[in-house]
Design an enzyme around this catalytic site. Structure first.
Site, short mmCIF file in Angstrom:
data_model
loop_
_atom_site.label_atom_id
_atom_site.label_comp_id
_atom_site.label_asym_id
_atom_site.label_seq_id
_atom_site.Cartn_x
_atom_site.Cartn_y
_atom_site.Cartn_z
N ASP A 1 17.70 -7.27 -3.48
CA ASP A 1 18.00 -7.14 -2.04
C ASP A 1 19.44 -7.58 -1.75
O ASP A 1 19.70 -8.21 -0.72
CB ASP A 1 17.00 -7.92 -1.20
CG ASP A 1 17.00 -7.46 0.26
OD1 ASP A 1 17.78 -6.55 0.62
OD2 ASP A 1 16.22 -8.03 1.05
N HIS B 1 27.43 -10.00 3.44
CA HIS B 1 28.00 -10.16 4.79
C HIS B 1 29.24 -11.03 4.65
O HIS B 1 29.32 -11.85 3.72
CB HIS B 1 27.00 -10.85 5.72
CG HIS B 1 25.77 -10.05 6.04
ND1 HIS B 1 25.76 -9.05 6.99
CD2 HIS B 1 24.52 -10.09 5.54
CE1 HIS B 1 24.54 -8.52 7.06
NE2 HIS B 1 23.77 -9.13 6.18
O1 DOR Z 1 18.18 -10.14 4.98
C1 DOR Z 1 18.25 -8.93 5.03
N1 DOR Z 1 19.44 -8.30 4.98
N2 DOR Z 1 17.12 -8.21 5.16
C2 DOR Z 1 17.16 -6.90 5.43
O2 DOR Z 1 16.13 -6.32 5.63
C3 DOR Z 1 18.44 -6.17 5.54
C4 DOR Z 1 19.52 -6.89 4.83
C5 DOR Z 1 20.87 -6.40 5.23
O3 DOR Z 1 21.11 -5.19 5.20
O4 DOR Z 1 21.74 -7.21 5.57
ZN ZN Z 2 16.86 -5.09 1.89
#
Ligand code: DOR
Ligand code: ZN
Length: 441
Positions: free
Chosen positions: A307, A311
């Protein structure tokens, strides 16, 4: 009879075969495919010595967010796949909550066209479900390179969302392939939001997005899967309640677990990392980490993913709940899992099942996920004894941080081979970005 000739031979590694046996053998590669599991040593254009090293099937990360198209200061397909191959990953599936989102014929074409010449590993991608595109999903899921349709049943980064049962049911009735879900109940999220205040501790993230939120959504989605006869994949399952429930619903739903939910626990992680621990679904207490490991151990987990969700530091350092959700991870996925293997929490055959064969089987990925003659020559070569420190400065991700900064691990990817080409060796990315769109059955 002349000996067969190979483009390349990987010599003398300890190779994990699909049925869990180990073989000290040479691997013959021809035209990007595995041509022999016992290559004669004198018949190659090039021979690479892997004595003392372990050869796993190419690791597949079926869940990353490379922000492409989108904010190139945070990540691009080039930087994201560079991190992937540095971490021993040979194939990634990219999520659709980009800017713009991948949710129309136009953006699907844009996405597919963006891969040649920019990706270091092979690439599949998801298409986001919206109310407007629901009737088109049956066609979209057949587009080359599409791994699955993705539904955000609860809000997260970006604006893709279908939270209601009729909306989700309509998605499940449009098309045939397995549908992937972000499963958190939006109604409960909204109802409880005003119990919290700007500037509350980051640990409140796990209180707001509590286990009830997750099991509510997962049980609703599984009921709709049963009703429609369409299989679903529950992404990042994170609660003991969901693991118990999903054990009873293997026919309807498959299970993804994230390396983060196996590796970091509340409250400690929030105290140590603040906003850099915030993700959806949240990092939870040790009882849920233990439940995730139990599920891995008895075969209830189909895929393990990162995942990877970069950011900017500025976005992560804003006060809760305005800080961005998501953690980087594609480059550290395998090192962390190898470290777990070194500590005895998972065997390498189980690891390879969940991180190569599992995703290939589940998504119907063609010719990948196992070391067998005729399959793509995708290999992740690891040194099980190497002891290394994970560091922010070594991350290829443009955002420049990892939640595992400073952690010492045992086990490290030494070489990444994608369709017979060595794309990473000893921490150096080699050649040109020749990654391609993958195909599905
Ligand atoms: O923590 C997360 N970040 N969960 C998500 O579902 C999306 C992801 C993101 O795209 O930043
Ligand atoms: Zn995700």
């Amino acid at each position: 009879m002349t000996a067969p000739s190979f483009d390349r031979i990987l010599r003398g590694g300890t190779v994990l075969l699909p049925w869990g046996e180990w073989a000290e053998t040479d691997l013959g590669i021809t035209a990007g495919r595995i041509a022999s599991l016992a290559a004669p040593a004198d018949a190659a254009g090039e021979t690479i010595d892997l004595a003392g090293l372990t050869v796993l099937p190419g690791i597949i990360d079926p869940h990353v967010h490379f922000r492409d198209p989108g904010d190139g200061t945070v990540e691009t397909l080039e930087s994201g796949t560079r991190g992937a191959v540095l971490g021993g990953v040979t194939t990634i599936f990219d999520m659709p909550n980009t800017s713009p989102a991948i949710a129309s014929a136009h953006t699907i074409a844009l996405k597919a066209d963006s891969v040649p010449g920019r990706a270091w590993c092979d690439v599949g991608f998801y298409v986001g479900a919206t109310r407007a595109n629901t009737p088109d999903l049956a066609g979209f899921e057949q587009h080359p390179g599409v791994a699955a349709i993705k539904v955000f049943a609860g809000s997260s980064t970006g604006d893709l969302m279908i939270e209601d049962d009729p909306g989700i049911e309509a998605v499940l009735r449009s098309g045939h392939r397995r549908v992937a879900f972000h499963s958190e109940d939006e109604y409960r999220l909204q109802a409880r939001r005003n119990q919290f205040r700007l500037g509350d501790p980051y640990a409140c993230h796990a209180e707001w997005r509590d286990p009830e939120c997750a099991i509510l959504a997962t049980s609703r989605i599984v009921a709709l899967a049963a009703k429609t006869g369409r299989a679903v994949h529950i992404l990042h399952v994170s609660t003991a309640q969901e693991f118990a429930f999903l054990a009873e619903h293997r026919a309807e739903a498959s299970v993804e677990v994230l390396v983060n939910h196996l590796s970091q626990a509340a409250p400690e992680v929030y105290e140590r990392l603040g906003g850099y621990a915030v993700m959806n679904p949240p990092l939870r207490d040790q009882s849920h980490v233990d439940a995730a490991w139990a599920a891995v151990g008895d075969g209830r987990v189909d895929t393990i993913a990162s995942d990877h969700a970069p950011h900017s530091r500025a976005a992560k350092e804003r006060p809760w709940p305005t800080c961005a959700s998501g953690l980087t991870g594609v480059q550290t996925l395998l090192p962390i899992m190898l470290n777990h293997a070194s500590a005895g929490r998972i065997t390498l055959p189980r690891l390879a099942d969940a991180m190569a064969a599992g995703p290939a089987r589940l998504y119907g990925l063609r010719n990948k996920g196992r070391i067998a003659v005729g399959f793509d020559a995708d290999f992740t070569v690891v040194d099980l004894k190497a002891r290394r420190r994970i560091e922010n400065a070594a991350m290829a991700s443009r955002c420049g941080w990892t939640p595992f900064d400073g952690l010492w691990v045992t086990g490290w990817p030494i070489m990444t081979v994608v369709r017979g080409r060595v794309v990473m060796r000893d921490g150096a990315v080699l050649g040109a970005p020749e990654g391609a769109l993958v195909t599905f059955t």
